[in-house]
Motif scaffolding. Structure first.
Motif, PDB file in Angstrom:
ATOM      1  N   PHE A   4       0.817  -1.208   0.000  1.00 16.72           N
ATOM      2  CA  PHE A   4       0.000   0.000   0.000  1.00 16.72           C
ATOM      3  C   PHE A   4       0.856   1.266   0.000  1.00 16.72           C
ATOM      4  CE2 PHE A   4      -1.444   3.239   3.038  1.00 16.72           C
ATOM      5  CZ  PHE A   4      -2.454   3.813   2.291  1.00 16.72           C
ATOM      6  N   GLU A  15       3.974   1.054  -3.106  1.00 14.66           N
ATOM      7  CA  GLU A  15       3.600   0.891  -4.506  1.00 14.66           C
ATOM      8  C   GLU A  15       2.387   1.702  -4.895  1.00 14.66           C
ATOM      9  OE1 GLU A  15       3.340  -3.225  -5.472  1.00 14.66           O
ATOM     10  OE2 GLU A  15       5.224  -3.650  -4.430  1.00 14.66           O
ATOM     11  N   VAL A  16       1.588   2.045  -3.951  1.00 14.13           N
ATOM     12  CA  VAL A  16       0.372   2.758  -4.332  1.00 14.13           C
ATOM     13  C   VAL A  16       0.425   4.219  -3.909  1.00 14.13           C
ATOM     14  CG1 VAL A  16      -2.124   2.734  -4.259  1.00 14.13           C
ATOM     15  CG2 VAL A  16      -0.873   0.594  -4.067  1.00 14.13           C
ATOM     16  N   GLN A  67       3.264   6.230  -5.291  1.00 11.28           N
ATOM     17  CA  GLN A  67       3.103   6.517  -6.716  1.00 11.28           C
ATOM     18  C   GLN A  67       2.068   7.611  -6.946  1.00 11.28           C
ATOM     19  OE1 GLN A  67       5.020   5.556  -8.933  1.00 11.28           O
ATOM     20  NE2 GLN A  67       6.139   4.030  -7.731  1.00 11.28           N
ATOM     21  N   MET A 119       3.338   2.191 -11.855  1.00  7.78           N
ATOM     22  CA  MET A 119       3.385   0.998 -11.028  1.00  7.78           C
ATOM     23  C   MET A 119       4.771   0.385 -11.021  1.00  7.78           C
ATOM     24  SD  MET A 119       0.623   0.999  -9.662  1.00  7.78           S
ATOM     25  CE  MET A 119       0.544  -0.538  -8.789  1.00  7.78           C
ATOM     26  N   ALA A 138      -5.741   5.489  -2.295  1.00  4.56           N
ATOM     27  CA  ALA A 138      -4.726   4.437  -2.284  1.00  4.56           C
ATOM     28  C   ALA A 138      -5.266   3.167  -1.641  1.00  4.56           C
ATOM     29  CB  ALA A 138      -3.491   4.924  -1.544  1.00  4.56           C
ATOM     30  N   TRP A 194      -7.496   1.549  -4.134  1.00  8.50           N
ATOM     31  CA  TRP A 194      -6.706   0.924  -5.209  1.00  8.50           C
ATOM     32  C   TRP A 194      -6.155  -0.412  -4.736  1.00  8.50           C
ATOM     33  CZ3 TRP A 194      -5.679   2.898 -10.161  1.00  8.50           C
ATOM     34  CH2 TRP A 194      -4.801   2.107 -10.920  1.00  8.50           C
ATOM     35  N   SER A 195      -5.662  -0.428  -3.518  1.00  6.74           N
ATOM     36  CA  SER A 195      -5.095  -1.685  -3.028  1.00  6.74           C
ATOM     37  C   SER A 195      -6.172  -2.574  -2.414  1.00  6.74           C
ATOM     38  CB  SER A 195      -3.970  -1.419  -2.037  1.00  6.74           C
ATOM     39  OG  SER A 195      -4.357  -0.442  -1.125  1.00  6.74           O
TER      40      SER A 195
END
Lengths: 616, 498
Positions: free
Chosen positions: A119, A122-123, A126, A173, A234, A237-238
């Motif tokens: 989380f 990477e999310v 970014q 990503m 985020a 997204w995760s």
């Protein structure tokens, strides 16, 4: 490679300033013993001459606040102007650097709660980079604060640092993980040209940019609520099981840093002046506002479609309703009915959010799940202040006839939950009354106000201490560990604080088998008459409708609005929205046997129920 | 340093009103609120309320509730978190909150069983530091508290701290408060002066040093007290102490001037005590009765029921002037208009005396009719009802006698009512005694027969005993009063013998 902040990097830690902090900044009288001007401050805060070690009768301003002498009216203006400007300034930093710190701490708090480590790196990281690039604060050739300073590329310490070329964000990503921990503050390799200091009073370099009317108007720059919106995006997204309502609850309980989050900034990042307007938090944003903010942010970032929320994901209504059923102490059997409604409403499939499609709203997973449960309750028990009590009488009779009977009685459920709800509301009210908003390190909007604000802070602290002493009991209630659940229902042989659990109860006395399928015993369904809404912007009609709605229904709305921390109107609107959806869908497929029969629109207050059953 | 500018602004309560949306104001018009005499809410929930303000609002409600229910401990707990309101960034509110904390915090300290003086001291010190607006008031309250607890020196120090405060002239109301602080400081100096005076008088030795010291206290105190006496107000303790000191130094003229200024300055609020002090002073120094009458006349218009009115009446009787007799009658009748004097023997005696003097004149009936004209309908009914007669008979027979002779002079019609009631009461008392005696005689032989036919119930027996007791006390009182009219004594004798 990629240094997180090309802009905000300072090669020189301004050690000289730190040293001058140890020195008795600003006090420049000549020492009576040796004639030197070299004052230092000892550990006790006394001033002493560094050359002859002569201690003088002068103390530093920051005296221990607890030891206010009784009987003296000490005036705190003694050390006005003593401190040097260099000490106050600290090192130079940018506003988004501050936000990055806050985001980092928020992400760490979420990680500590068990969110997957992906989380953060990477999310969220970014998303943050994309945001910086889109808002032209970093990774760009023409930064938003143009003309004020230029960058010198140092580019030697860290591999692959290239400050001239913006980091491509298309491959978000696949971004690097080297600086995923977002600790941009220390890893500097750029340098600001010259020692130019902005003439405006603020700790950060670019606070003024943030506060120009133009920037405020287009609302692209970061703000405190936006940090939460970014976290929410985020999390979505995760596909973590933390809904927006959960996030807000954790924030208000202090598990996620938000109020006074700037306290965690490193020592050399000084906040004052204009920064206070940006970083001071005096309220926690509402569910609705944050939802809107998140959607705007997602559109601004131009995010691709979100990973679909499949039925095995905890955010999906099918699992989320299980959670809320448990929370509301409703029987597990109700979930079948919820699922049937979900099918009709078209929510059973995968759900996703495509920011770039104009007709794709950001789903309100939590409120939707609550609305589904409310509709299921309405379907089974009608909730018109009559039928549900008749049904509970019936089930109580059945339980009496059959001692092993475990039929769900709405009356018993209501009593259990009502008492727990009253208690929880009181506790919440109490916690609100005791909540501390003000920071240990107060922010002051201008240097002129500094002494006043520090003094107020000191007095408030002293008063607080003395009242605490007088009350002789710890004022702060013990902080509870973060939990997704508000209530704790006792199962078999357990002791729960809120009452016995009713999850295992059956709905046998409320349903009957007709034509091979289970149908609710209650044949009717009501809903408020749909009407055309004239205003373009959809506003809640709950305030007008509330008086005409059945009390039980209103109570149920209140229950879920408490659980989610939203206004009852939000839940009501969502219920209406889903009902509209169900009506539309059931009209399209009139033959569907599993369809819960819809009544014609009728107001329960009208006295006549025009609810019509479908085929028996 | 304090944020003066923001504090000196008036609290923007109206501003908050204006912020509420138009819809709300329309709603307010439509739904007409019942006009109840409720205090306006201190903190209203506004449309755009921040979380911080919500916290403080709810906290305030909780404190209020706890205070109203006397849950002091609980209130103190909430108070701890309410202290953060001082840090409110909206300028006007923080001063308002400082006052709230001051008032409620003091109340909580008062209610705690084990509050120590140190707690009070530290609390007051902190509140004083919270803003300039209430500094002087808090200082005064603090020194009062110290005085109550016998910390005279500390109280004095508090006041001198307040006097040397540098923001004393910032607000329009502050110079006046400063004067008040000065006056109290002078008042405390007066106490020191009194101590010195007592010390000197007890030793009876002339000590130049002590005398000098005493005089310096006098000067210090009189400077401060003189200042406050220039401002219109009620300064009774200050003026008394000032006059006391002046009289000690034999400055009678000065004292008289101060007192008459205090009494006759029209900018001062009407204050009966001012005239009382002036009268006392004049009486002490043997001013002519003409001047005394002048003072008392003003006092009479201010407070017709004042106890000095008896003296006024006495002086009027003594004066030779034409018409003073009627004035005296008016003054006594005015006194008797008030319930507090209704049963006072001295006043009735005075009235009787006035009437006796009056009866010597030719036109006494006209004078009485004139005075009685505006109180005829209620005054007699108030004093000479049957009920009053019975009550007077039971409680004070001397009063009964005076009153009956007064009523004969004033209004013969009421005299019949009043006196007949008197007689009835007397007769009743006599009968009761007789009954009691016969009953006693009857009961005695039946004693051994276990109350077979008891004609006298327990209740009646008790009642009679009570009457008998009253009668006994009445007889006792009558025997002590030699000037009781003979007629009455004979009556009594007749009744008691039968």
């Amino acid at each position: 490679m990629a240094m997180f902040f090309i802009f905000f990097i300072l090669t020189q830690r301004i050690t000289s300033i730190i040293v001058s902090g140890v020195q008795a900044g600003g006090y420049s009288a000549i020492c009576g013993q040796c004639g030197e001007v070299d004052w230092r401050v000892s550990e006790e805060g006394r001033f002493y001459c560094n050359s002859c070690h002569n201690v003088i009768e002068r103390t530093r301003e920051e005296v221990d606040t607890n030891t206010l002498m009784v009987g003296t009216s000490r005036v705190s203006s003694i050390s006005k102007g003593i401190k040097g400007k260099g000490l106050e300034r600290g090192r130079e930093w940018f506003v988004c650097e501050g936000f990055q710190f806050i985001l980092k701490h928020q992400a760490e708090a979420l990680l500590a709660m068990g969110v997957s480590p992906r989380f953060k790196d990477e999310v969220l990281c970014q998303f943050w980079r994309m945001y910086l690039q889109k808002s032209r604060q970093a990774y760009t050739k023409n930064p938003v604060h143009d003309g004020k300073f230029r960058m010198h590329s140092q580019g030697s310490q860290e591999s692959g640092c290239d400050s001239e070329s913006p980091v491509p964000s298309d491959s978000m990503m696949s971004a690097s993980e080297t600086d995923g921990d977002a600790s941009g503050a220390g890893s500097g390799s750029g340098r600001l040209s010259g020692d130019e200091v902005s003439s405006v009073c603020s700790g950060s370099k670019d606070a003024v940019c943030y506060l120009t009317p133009r920037q405020r108007r287009n609302q692209k720059l970061m703000s405190m609520p936006k940090t939460l919106a970014l976290c929410h995006l985020a999390l979505l997204w995760s596909r973590e099981a933390i809904t927006l309502a959960d996030l807000l609850r954790f924030v208000s309980q202090g598990h996620i840093p938000y109020v006074n989050a700037y306290e965690n900034f490193p020592e050399e990042m000084k906040l004052y002046g204009q920064d206070s307007i940006i970083f001071r938090v005096e309220s926690i944003p509402s569910h609705g506002r944050l939802h809107k903010e998140a959607r705007t942010l997602a559109v601004f970032l131009g995010l691709p479609p979100f990973p679909p929320v499949t039925p095995d994901c905890l955010l999906h209504p099918s699992l989320l309703t299980v959670r809320y059923l448990t929370e509301a102490n409703l029987p597990d059997e109700l979930h079948d009915w919820v699922c049937r409604i979900m099918m009709i409403a078209g929510l059973a499939s995968d759900m996703t959010f495509e920011p770039m499609r104009s007709r794709s709203p950001l789903p309100l997973y939590d409120i939707q799940a609550a609305a589904l449960i409310i509709i299921a309750m309405k379907l089974l028990f009608k909730l018109d202040d009559n039928t549900e009590w008749d049904l509970s009488n019936y089930s109580a009779d059945q339980n009496k006839d059959n001692p092993d009977g475990n039929n769900f009685s709405l009356r018993r459920w209501y009593r259990t939950v009502q008492s727990a709800l009253t208690k929880a509301t009181q506790t919440q009210n109490d916690n609100t009354a005791r909540k501390h908003w003000k920071s240990e390190k107060p922010l002051y909007p201008s240097r002129k106000d500094k002494s006043v604000i520090l003094k107020r802070r000191r007095i408030a602290e002293q008063l607080q201490l003395s009242f605490q002493k007088l009350s002789r009991s710890p004022t702060a209630p013990a902080p509870s560990p973060p939990s997704s659940f508000c209530f704790r229902w006792a199962g078999e042989g357990e002791t729960g604080r809120d009452g016995p659990s009713l999850h295992h109860q059956t709905l046998d006395s409320s349903v009957c088998r007709r034509g091979g399928t289970l149908q609710p015993l209650n044949p009717e369904y009501w809903h408020p008459a749909p009407r055309a809404c004239k205003t373009r912007v959809s506003t809640s009609h709950y305030a007008e409708a509330e008086a005409t709605l059945p009390r039980m229904f209103v109570w149920l709305l209140d229950l879920f609005s408490f659980l989610l921390g939203v206004k009852p109107g939000c839940v009501y609107d969502q219920v209406q929205k889903l009902e509209r959806c169900i009506l539309r869908n059931s009209k399209q497929q009139p033959g569907a046997r599993t369809t819960p029969r819809k009544a014609r629109a009728s107001k329960p207050g009208d006295g006549k129920q025009t609810g019509k059953t479908c085929s028996r | 340093m304090d944020d003066l500018e923001s504090e000196l602004r008036e609290p923007g309560e109206d501003q908050v009103e204006n912020e509420s949306s138009d819809d709300e104001s329309i709603n307010r018009k439509r739904i007409k609120k019942p006009n109840l005499p409720l205090a306006p809410p201190v903190f209203k929930e506004t449309h755009h309320e921040t979380g911080f303000h919500k916290t403080t609002r709810i906290c305030f409600q909780h404190i209020r509730e706890a205070l109203l229910h006397h849950r002091w401990e609980n209130a103190t707990e909430y108070m701890a978190s309410y202290a953060q309101t001082l840090e409110d960034t909206t300028a006007s509110m923080s001063q308002h909150c400082a006052e709230i904390i001051w008032r409620m915090g003091t109340e909580m300290l008062h209610q705690r069983p084990d509050s120590k003086l140190e707690d009070y001291n530290s609390f007051y010190e902190r509140i004083k530091n919270s803003g300039v607006k209430h500094y002087l008031k808090v200082c005064l309250e603090h020194s009062f508290h110290l005085l109550v607890n016998g910390q005279f020196e500390d109280a004095k120090r508090q006041l001198s701290n307040a006097l040397s405060w540098r923001y004393g002239k910032q607000l329009t109301s502050q110079p006046q408060r400063m004067k008040l602080v000065q006056a109290y400081s002078g008042f405390l100096d007066y106490f020191v002066w009194c101590d010195k005076k007592n010390a000197i008088s007890s030793t009876d030795e002339y000590n130049a040093g002590t005398n000098q010291e005493m005089h310096s206290y006098f000067r210090q105190s009189s400077v401060n007290l003189k200042e406050i006496l220039k401002i219109p107000g009620v300064w009774d303790p200050f003026i008394q102490s000032y006059v006391d000191m002046l009289e000690f130094y034999s400055d009678h003229e000065g004292a008289f001037a101060v007192l008459s200024d205090y009494a006759y300055d029209s900018s001062f609020p009407p204050n009966p005590n001012a005239h009382v002090y002036l009268y006392m002073h004049m009486k002490k120094h043997n001013h002519p009765s003409k001047k005394l009458l002048k003072v008392l006349k003003i006092l009479h218009t201010l407070v017709p029921s004042h106890e000095l009115m008896l003296e006024y009446c006495f002086l009027l009787l003594k004066s030779e002037k034409e018409g003073d007799l009627q004035k005296a009658l008016g003054v006594v009748l005015d006194l008797l208009d008030y319930v507090c004097w209704k049963r006072n023997l001295d006043v009735w005696n005075q009235l009787m005396t006035v009437l006796e003097y009056l009866m010597l004149k030719d036109q006494w009936l006209v004078v009485i009719a004139e005075e009685m004209s505006h109180r005829k309908d209620w005054w007699l009914a108030m004093h000479f009802s049957k009920f009053q007669a019975r009550k007077d008979f039971a409680e004070n027979t001397e009063l009964l006698d005076v009153k009956s002779s007064v009523v004969h002079a004033l209004c013969p019609h009421y005299a019949s009512i009043y006196c007949s009631a008197c007689k009835e009461a007397q007769k009743k008392a006599g009968n009761a005694l007789n009954d009691f005696k016969t009953a006693k005689r009857d009961v005695k032989p039946r004693k051994g027969k276990r109350r077979r036919k008891t004609s006298v119930t327990q209740k009646k027996y008790l009642q009679r005993r009570r009457v008998e007791r009253q009668r006994q006390s009445f007889l006792k009182a009558a025997s002590k009063r030699p000037h009781l009219p003979v007629r009455h004594r004979r009556e009594l004798f007749v009744q008691s013998s039968c």
